[in-house]
Design a protein around this motif. Structure first.
Motif, PDB file in Angstrom:
ATOM      1  N   GLY A  85       0.816  -1.207   0.000  1.00 34.94           N
ATOM      2  CA  GLY A  85       0.000   0.000   0.000  1.00 34.94           C
ATOM      3  C   GLY A  85       0.851   1.258   0.000  1.00 34.94           C
ATOM      4  O   GLY A  85       0.578   2.214  -0.734  1.00 34.94           O
ATOM      5  N   GLN A  86       1.915   1.257   0.808  1.00 34.61           N
ATOM      6  CA  GLN A  86       2.816   2.409   0.840  1.00 34.61           C
ATOM      7  C   GLN A  86       3.550   2.570  -0.491  1.00 34.61           C
ATOM      8  O   GLN A  86       3.695   3.685  -1.005  1.00 34.61           O
ATOM      9  N   LEU A  87       4.029   1.455  -1.047  1.00 31.43           N
ATOM     10  CA  LEU A  87       4.734   1.534  -2.327  1.00 31.43           C
ATOM     11  C   LEU A  87       3.812   2.052  -3.428  1.00 31.43           C
ATOM     12  O   LEU A  87       4.248   2.804  -4.309  1.00 31.43           O
ATOM     13  N   GLY A  88       2.542   1.634  -3.386  1.00 32.52           N
ATOM     14  CA  GLY A  88       1.593   2.154  -4.359  1.00 32.52           C
ATOM     15  C   GLY A  88       1.490   3.659  -4.275  1.00 32.52           C
ATOM     16  O   GLY A  88       1.498   4.360  -5.305  1.00 32.52           O
ATOM     17  N   GLN A  89       1.428   4.199  -3.048  1.00 32.41           N
ATOM     18  CA  GLN A  89       1.366   5.646  -2.887  1.00 32.41           C
ATOM     19  C   GLN A  89       2.624   6.317  -3.417  1.00 32.41           C
ATOM     20  O   GLN A  89       2.555   7.346  -4.109  1.00 32.41           O
ATOM     21  N   VAL A  90       3.787   5.750  -3.084  1.00 34.85           N
ATOM     22  CA  VAL A  90       5.052   6.358  -3.509  1.00 34.85           C
ATOM     23  C   VAL A  90       5.173   6.361  -5.022  1.00 34.85           C
ATOM     24  O   VAL A  90       5.492   7.384  -5.644  1.00 34.85           O
ATOM     25  N   VAL A  91       4.927   5.208  -5.640  1.00 37.20           N
ATOM     26  CA  VAL A  91       5.068   5.110  -7.096  1.00 37.20           C
ATOM     27  C   VAL A  91       4.050   6.004  -7.797  1.00 37.20           C
ATOM     28  O   VAL A  91       4.390   6.722  -8.739  1.00 37.20           O
ATOM     29  N   GLY A  92       2.799   5.962  -7.333  1.00 36.21           N
ATOM     30  CA  GLY A  92       1.782   6.796  -7.960  1.00 36.21           C
ATOM     31  C   GLY A  92       2.084   8.267  -7.823  1.00 36.21           C
ATOM     32  O   GLY A  92       1.983   9.043  -8.796  1.00 36.21           O
TER      33      GLY A  92
END
Length: 488
Positions: free
Chosen positions: A419-426
């Motif tokens: 979930g955190q990686l999704g936020q960072v990448v997005g």
């Protein structure tokens, strides 16, 4: 571990016939744990609208200001997997209490910060606190709610409060910054962390994996260092060219470290991350749905806040209040998901929810320079809010299916990390594309800004559609109608 042919509800249950009765305090425990999860997601977005006020008050440079957000994401993203495994070994209730205490202390430090350096330290500690508390809390929920139908409801409440916290963060940021002070965006966290810190010992039981295991230092260093380096490299894309050393060195170094970590896990007798854990297709579908939703909505929050402030000239208060309709439809989507998921199954809910969210995002991609809230923003926000609220419960239910006493913290750490990686990448990728299109636009002023924002939001809509298709395909034969379980 259950086989790939079983449905989501059956996979989510660890209950045995004739087993112990459910804990009568389980719903109170859920309220306690979900409160901290709520403030974690609240804190991830509550700084957005307040950033200009923080910059002026503490004399941040533009480069420093990005770390008010990035410092939190970097620390949490790097430590969540290790934090989840530590909860499995040392005790999940203990790790939750440590995380809640750290979060309260860091919030106090942030609220009283007299300079930029102090606030940045506080944000790094808040990220560490999330890595301790979030996987432990989610693992406790997975082990407490062993009835499949109850677990679906519990995960729905948990996921819904997570999404609601992220949305309300934008609302409260504007209200508190405009009416009181930006410092109250951190003061508000303190009681919301301290009360659960006490009550978790009243309503929660300690749980840990069987047997004693040491956390392999090589594995811990590789996964933490690799995650931190990779996230740092991605965050640098906002301020540096993609091919620059500032981006490539940490990104490539992090990916190499993570590749070595995977190789070490494959040969280890007691791996930090058993690779077989990742082969479960039901959980994988939940990972996909949540990661793609987080990636798209993180960029959307950032771009629309800027659009309202810089193009529509909204005050922080008006900017915050503009998100109230989104919050309401998010809650509506959550309630509809609770009613329909037992009938249609998690696969259908994730697919329909992400597709609906993509339609709302597509509307927002059409924002004009001379737009208004009622015609340009509200329709898209309503549809997107409903789709996001409808999706969250099913992604949580799927991603947390089949967890046992041995791996509840690990499984929770994985979903929180993704979930955190999704936020960072997005955030990094889509915002960078938006800013690049704005810089290269032949238009000027607000026209150039909305050109870039429109492209970023359009890509976010494509990301949501791709997530819907990929999640549906990943379920494959692993999905069965949850209604079958409800009838047994």
């Amino acid at each position: 571990m259950t086989g790939p042919e079983q449905d989501v509800g059956a996979e989510a249950s660890t209950a045995e016939p004739g087993g112990p009765p459910p804990d009568p305090r389980r719903w109170k425990l859920l309220a306690v744990l979900a409160t901290v999860q709520f403030i974690i997601f609240l804190d991830a977005t509550i700084v957005n609208v307040a950033l200009p006020s923080i910059r002026d008050s503490l004399h941040f440079s533009e480069q420093q200001l990005t770390w008010v957000v990035n410092g939190y994401l970097l620390t949490a993203g790097g430590l969540l997997l290790v934090g989840g495994r530590l909860g499995d070994m040392l005790g999940r209730r203990r790790m939750f209490a440590i995380g809640a205490a750290l979060f309260a202390a860091a919030s106090i430090l942030a609220a009283v910060s007299a300079n930029a350096e102090t606030l940045l330290v506080a944000r790094f500690v808040q990220g560490t606190a999330e890595a301790c508390a979030a996987p432990a809390a989610l693992g406790m929920i997975a082990l407490t709610f062993t009835d499949p139908r109850e677990s679906q409801k519990a995960f729905a409440i948990w996921g819904g409060l997570s999404g609601l916290g992220a949305t309300l963060g934008v609302v409260l940021s504007g209200v508190l910054t405009d009416l009181i002070s930006w410092r109250w965006i951190f003061w508000i966290n303190v009681p919301l962390a301290l009360v659960p810190l006490v009550l978790v010992f009243v309503f929660g039981k300690e749980s840990r994996m069987e047997g004693r295991r040491a956390l392999g230092p090589v594995s811990a260093i590789l996964v933490t260092g690799g995650m931190v380096a990779a996230v740092h490299g991605m965050l640098q894309i906002v301020t540096h060219p993609v091919g620059s050393a500032e981006v490539l060195l940490p990104l490539c170094g992090g990916l190499i470290a993570l590749a070595v970590f995977v190789a070490v896990q494959a040969k280890s007798a007691h791996p930090l991350l058993p690779l077989a854990f990742l082969r479960n297709r039901v959980r994988a579908a939940g990972y996909v749905g949540l990661t793609f939703l987080n990636a798209a909505t993180a960029a959307m929050f950032f771009l629309l806040v800027l659009y309202m402030q810089n193009v529509l000239d909204y005050s922080p208060l008006a900017n915050g209040l503009a998100w109230v309709p989104y919050c309401l439809t998010f809650l509506l989507g959550l309630q509809v998901a609770l009613a329909t998921m037992p009938k249609v199954g998690a696969r259908a809910v994730i697919t329909i929810g992400l597709t609906t969210a993509a339609l709302g995002m597509g509307w927002l991609a059409l924002i004009p320079a001379d737009g208004s809230f009622w015609s340009s923003l509200l329709p898209g926000m309503l549809v997107l809010g409903f789709g996001g609220g409808y999706t969250f419960p099913a992604t949580q239910t799927a991603a947390l299916s089949g967890l046992s006493m041995q791996d509840a913290g690990l499984g929770s750490g994985i979903i929180t990390t993704l979930g955190q990686l999704g936020q960072v990448v997005g955030l990094t990728a889509l915002v960078t594309v938006s800013l690049t299109v704005t810089a290269d636009s032949g238009a000027s002023g607000d026209e150039a800004v909305v050109d870039g924002f429109g492209v970023g939001l359009g890509i976010a809509a494509v990301v949501l559609l791709a997530g819907a298709l990929l999640a549906a395909a990943t379920f494959g034969r692993a999905n069965r109608d949850v209604a079958k379980l409800a009838r047994t």
